[in-house]
Design a protein around this motif. Structure first.
Motif, mmCIF file in Angstrom:
data_model
loop_
_atom_site.group_PDB
_atom_site.id
_atom_site.type_symbol
_atom_site.label_atom_id
_atom_site.label_comp_id
_atom_site.label_asym_id
_atom_site.label_seq_id
_atom_site.Cartn_x
_atom_site.Cartn_y
_atom_site.Cartn_z
ATOM 1 N N GLY A 61 0.961 -1.289 0.139
ATOM 2 C CA GLY A 61 -0.157 0.190 -0.091
ATOM 3 C C GLY A 61 0.722 1.309 0.085
ATOM 4 N N LEU A 62 2.212 1.273 -0.175
ATOM 5 C CA LEU A 62 2.897 2.232 -0.192
ATOM 6 C C LEU A 62 3.243 2.951 -1.737
ATOM 7 C CD1 LEU A 62 5.537 0.833 2.124
ATOM 8 C CD2 LEU A 62 3.909 2.560 2.621
ATOM 9 N N ASN A 63 3.912 3.991 -1.808
ATOM 10 C CA ASN A 63 3.990 4.551 -3.174
ATOM 11 C C ASN A 63 5.595 5.036 -3.434
ATOM 12 O OD1 ASN A 63 4.363 7.109 -1.874
ATOM 13 N ND2 ASN A 63 2.371 7.712 -1.703
ATOM 14 N N ASP A 64 5.653 5.645 -4.540
ATOM 15 C CA ASP A 64 7.154 5.879 -4.934
ATOM 16 C C ASP A 64 7.918 6.794 -4.032
ATOM 17 O OD1 ASP A 64 6.668 4.465 -7.347
ATOM 18 O OD2 ASP A 64 6.871 6.109 -8.665
ATOM 19 N N LYS A 65 7.150 7.739 -3.457
ATOM 20 C CA LYS A 65 7.864 8.653 -2.430
ATOM 21 C C LYS A 65 8.174 7.775 -1.153
ATOM 22 C CE LYS A 65 6.955 12.944 0.223
ATOM 23 N NZ LYS A 65 5.973 13.862 0.454
ATOM 24 N N ASP A 66 7.221 6.936 -0.713
ATOM 25 C CA ASP A 66 7.624 6.162 0.524
ATOM 26 C C ASP A 66 8.813 5.241 0.042
ATOM 27 O OD1 ASP A 66 5.302 7.075 1.612
ATOM 28 O OD2 ASP A 66 3.921 5.600 0.908
ATOM 29 N N ILE A 67 8.806 4.697 -1.169
ATOM 30 C CA ILE A 67 9.808 3.619 -1.382
ATOM 31 C C ILE A 67 11.337 4.661 -1.241
ATOM 32 C CG2 ILE A 67 11.056 2.782 -3.159
ATOM 33 C CD1 ILE A 67 8.344 1.876 -4.372
ATOM 34 N N VAL A 68 11.509 5.783 -1.755
ATOM 35 C CA VAL A 68 12.510 6.460 -1.556
ATOM 36 C C VAL A 68 12.878 6.749 -0.187
ATOM 37 C CG1 VAL A 68 13.591 8.780 -2.189
ATOM 38 C CG2 VAL A 68 12.272 7.616 -4.013
ATOM 39 N N ALA A 69 11.920 7.104 0.590
ATOM 40 C CA ALA A 69 12.276 7.470 1.777
ATOM 41 C C ALA A 69 12.680 6.344 2.759
ATOM 42 C CB ALA A 69 11.126 8.231 2.713
ATOM 43 N N LEU A 70 11.890 5.173 2.762
ATOM 44 C CA LEU A 70 12.357 4.044 3.078
ATOM 45 C C LEU A 70 13.617 3.432 2.808
ATOM 46 C CD1 LEU A 70 8.671 2.197 3.535
ATOM 47 C CD2 LEU A 70 10.064 3.126 5.334
ATOM 48 N N SER A 71 13.865 3.576 1.580
ATOM 49 C CA SER A 71 15.428 3.259 1.040
ATOM 50 C C SER A 71 16.470 3.874 2.027
ATOM 51 C CB SER A 71 15.796 3.648 -0.503
ATOM 52 O OG SER A 71 14.589 2.416 -0.875
ATOM 53 N N GLY A 72 15.970 5.089 2.502
ATOM 54 C CA GLY A 72 17.148 6.038 3.405
ATOM 55 C C GLY A 72 17.507 5.162 4.351
ATOM 56 N N ALA A 73 16.774 4.277 4.969
ATOM 57 C CA ALA A 73 17.124 3.424 6.163
ATOM 58 C C ALA A 73 18.446 2.843 6.026
ATOM 59 C CB ALA A 73 16.031 2.461 6.387
ATOM 60 N N HIS A 74 19.092 2.854 4.791
ATOM 61 C CA HIS A 74 20.360 2.117 4.546
ATOM 62 C C HIS A 74 21.455 3.243 5.027
ATOM 63 C CE1 HIS A 74 19.256 -0.838 1.204
ATOM 64 N NE2 HIS A 74 19.190 -1.283 2.488
ATOM 65 N N THR A 75 20.998 4.350 5.485
ATOM 66 C CA THR A 75 22.061 5.123 6.094
ATOM 67 C C THR A 75 22.690 4.463 7.318
ATOM 68 O OG1 THR A 75 22.258 7.554 6.804
ATOM 69 C CG2 THR A 75 20.337 6.416 7.743
ATOM 70 N N LEU A 76 21.864 3.495 8.054
ATOM 71 C CA LEU A 76 22.356 2.690 8.849
ATOM 72 C C LEU A 76 22.791 1.493 8.703
ATOM 73 C CD1 LEU A 76 19.730 3.179 11.961
ATOM 74 C CD2 LEU A 76 21.812 4.439 11.484
ATOM 75 N N GLY A 77 23.918 0.975 8.834
ATOM 76 C CA GLY A 77 24.296 -0.562 8.823
ATOM 77 C C GLY A 77 25.207 -0.657 7.814
ATOM 78 N N ARG A 78 25.614 -1.972 7.413
ATOM 79 C CA ARG A 78 26.463 -2.430 6.451
ATOM 80 C C ARG A 78 26.169 -3.843 5.694
ATOM 81 N NH1 ARG A 78 30.751 -3.895 11.000
ATOM 82 N NH2 ARG A 78 28.894 -4.338 12.146
ATOM 83 N N ALA A 79 26.316 -4.235 4.558
ATOM 84 C CA ALA A 79 26.227 -5.262 3.956
ATOM 85 C C ALA A 79 27.422 -6.138 3.949
ATOM 86 C CB ALA A 79 25.778 -4.951 2.597
ATOM 87 N N SER A 80 27.020 -7.497 4.293
ATOM 88 C CA SER A 80 28.088 -8.541 4.573
ATOM 89 C C SER A 80 28.304 -9.462 3.464
ATOM 90 C CB SER A 80 28.102 -9.294 5.674
ATOM 91 O OG SER A 80 28.384 -8.174 6.929
ATOM 92 N N PRO A 81 29.168 -9.857 2.719
ATOM 93 C CA PRO A 81 29.183 -10.704 1.479
ATOM 94 C C PRO A 81 28.658 -12.136 2.103
ATOM 95 C CG PRO A 81 31.418 -10.104 1.997
ATOM 96 C CD PRO A 81 30.346 -9.237 2.534
ATOM 97 N N GLU A 82 29.320 -12.608 3.260
ATOM 98 C CA GLU A 82 28.695 -13.713 3.744
ATOM 99 C C GLU A 82 27.295 -13.922 3.988
ATOM 100 O OE1 GLU A 82 30.142 -11.637 7.420
ATOM 101 O OE2 GLU A 82 30.641 -11.784 5.455
ATOM 102 N N ARG A 83 26.748 -12.846 4.065
ATOM 103 C CA ARG A 83 25.283 -12.859 4.460
ATOM 104 C C ARG A 83 24.270 -12.868 3.226
ATOM 105 N NH1 ARG A 83 24.907 -9.921 10.098
ATOM 106 N NH2 ARG A 83 26.065 -10.879 11.525
ATOM 107 N N SER A 84 24.477 -11.486 2.842
ATOM 108 C CA SER A 84 23.681 -11.109 1.510
ATOM 109 C C SER A 84 24.323 -11.456 0.121
ATOM 110 C CB SER A 84 23.332 -9.458 1.640
ATOM 111 O OG SER A 84 24.577 -8.803 1.287
ATOM 112 N N GLY A 85 25.510 -11.571 -0.030
ATOM 113 C CA GLY A 85 26.341 -11.861 -1.303
ATOM 114 C C GLY A 85 26.754 -10.378 -1.640
ATOM 115 N N TRP A 86 26.473 -9.328 -1.099
ATOM 116 C CA TRP A 86 26.878 -7.843 -1.540
ATOM 117 C C TRP A 86 27.747 -7.552 -0.394
ATOM 118 C CZ3 TRP A 86 25.058 -6.230 -6.128
ATOM 119 C CH2 TRP A 86 23.806 -6.806 -6.672
ATOM 120 N N GLY A 87 28.865 -6.360 -1.171
ATOM 121 C CA GLY A 87 29.718 -5.579 -0.369
ATOM 122 C C GLY A 87 30.958 -6.282 -0.297
ATOM 123 N N LYS A 88 31.795 -5.469 0.008
ATOM 124 C CA LYS A 88 33.257 -5.719 0.331
ATOM 125 C C LYS A 88 33.471 -6.530 1.776
ATOM 126 C CE LYS A 88 34.950 -2.347 -2.309
ATOM 127 N NZ LYS A 88 35.933 -0.812 -2.533
#
Length: 299
Positions: free
Chosen positions: A215-242
């Motif tokens: 039930g969300l829209n494009d504006k919500d998608i952009v805002a929620l993507s901003g939660a990536h301001t916190l944290g890291r990606a680990s290749p052994e978990r997600s397959g992404w990142g260094k």
């Protein structure tokens, strides 16, 4: 049931039999995109994140798990704040709350088949979903809190931990509403595939498929993507990142992984700045991140 408030924690307990969704408003005056969503007025926002109860539940479901005790919720929040000070686990607690809530499907009326914040992510069946790799560590951190406060449901605990982590990282105070009940067994877990994936052939279309379902829209998608301001990606978990970068090799907390921002324990708008500029090879940009500045409707 009467509303309960605390000077340090503005929350209300929702009647267990409620059949309506409720939303929350943030008390923050911040103008950042993520905070704007947290202040959102839209009913769909509350629905998607399980910020309220909703839909019909049978008597057996309601009897299987009572809503949380308000006094224990207040005490649990204090314990979570202390946990954050010693483990720097803000990002994974935000991710846990999001992944429990982000399975919501607005087109399904029946609870718990529609998903949402119902504590189902605690079961191995759902933890084994690819999108939930590593979340067992968040559960291990919170289980002592759950054991201490048995009157708090997992569904409420996960959202309480997530909201507290946002606040302690410098984000807005979120006057949450509580009263969620837990699913009773793994047979009530949602099917795999309801959460976003980073490496799809059409990132923008994929994000819309996932978030429009809530039930969300494009504006919500952009805002929620901003939660990536916190944290890291680990290749052994997600397959992404260094495996590590200059920003993560020494922690704090567990060292390693690749962050989206230099100060990856600070809740602010730097994610959008870094993704737009892409000047630092040590900062992560997923295909779905890049789509925010490539798709005309997301810009």
């Amino acid at each position: 049931m009467a509303a309960h408030r605390s000077p340090s924690m503005a929350f209300r307990l929702i009647p267990a039999a409620s059949k309506t969704f409720t939303t929350f408003r943030s008390s923050s005056s911040s103008n950042c995109s993520i905070s704007s969503l947290l202040r959102g007025d839209g009913l769909s926002r509350g629905r998607a994140f399980g910020w309220g109860l909703g839909g019909s539940r049978g008597a057996a479901s309601a009897a299987a798990c009572s809503p949380s005790d308000p006094a224990q919720l207040r005490s649990a929040r204090g314990d979570i704040r202390e946990l954050l000070k010693t483990t720097f686990c803000h990002p994974i607690l935000v991710r846990l709350g999001w992944h429990d809530a982000g399975t919501y499907n607005k087109s399904i009326e029946e609870w718990p088949r529609r998903g949402g914040a119902n504590g189902s992510v605690r079961f191995d069946k759902e933890l084994k979903h690819a999108a939930n790799a590593g979340l067992v560590n968040a559960l291990k951190l919170l289980q002592p809190v759950k054991d201490k406060y048995s009157g708090v449901t997992y569904a409420d605990l996960f959202q309480l931990a997530s909201a507290t982590a946002v606040e302690e990282a410098g984000g807005p105070k979120i006057p949450m509403k509580y009263g969620r009940v837990d699913v009773s067994g793994p047979e009530q877990c949602p099917e795999e595939g309801r959460l976003p994936a980073a490496g799809t052939p059409s990132p923008a279309a994929h994000l819309r498929d996932i978030f429009y379902r809530m039930g969300l829209n494009d504006k919500d998608i952009v805002a929620l993507s901003g939660a990536h301001t916190l944290g890291r990606a680990s290749p052994e978990r997600s397959g992404w990142g260094k495996p590590e970068t200059k920003y993560t090799k020494d922690g704090p907390g567990r060292p390693g992984g690749q962050s989206w921002t230099p100060q990856w324990l600070k809740f602010d708008n730097s994610y959008f700045k870094e993704i737009k500029e892409r000047r630092d090879a040590d900062l992560l940009v997923l295909p779905t991140d890049a789509s925010l500045f490539e798709d005309p409707s997301f810009k």
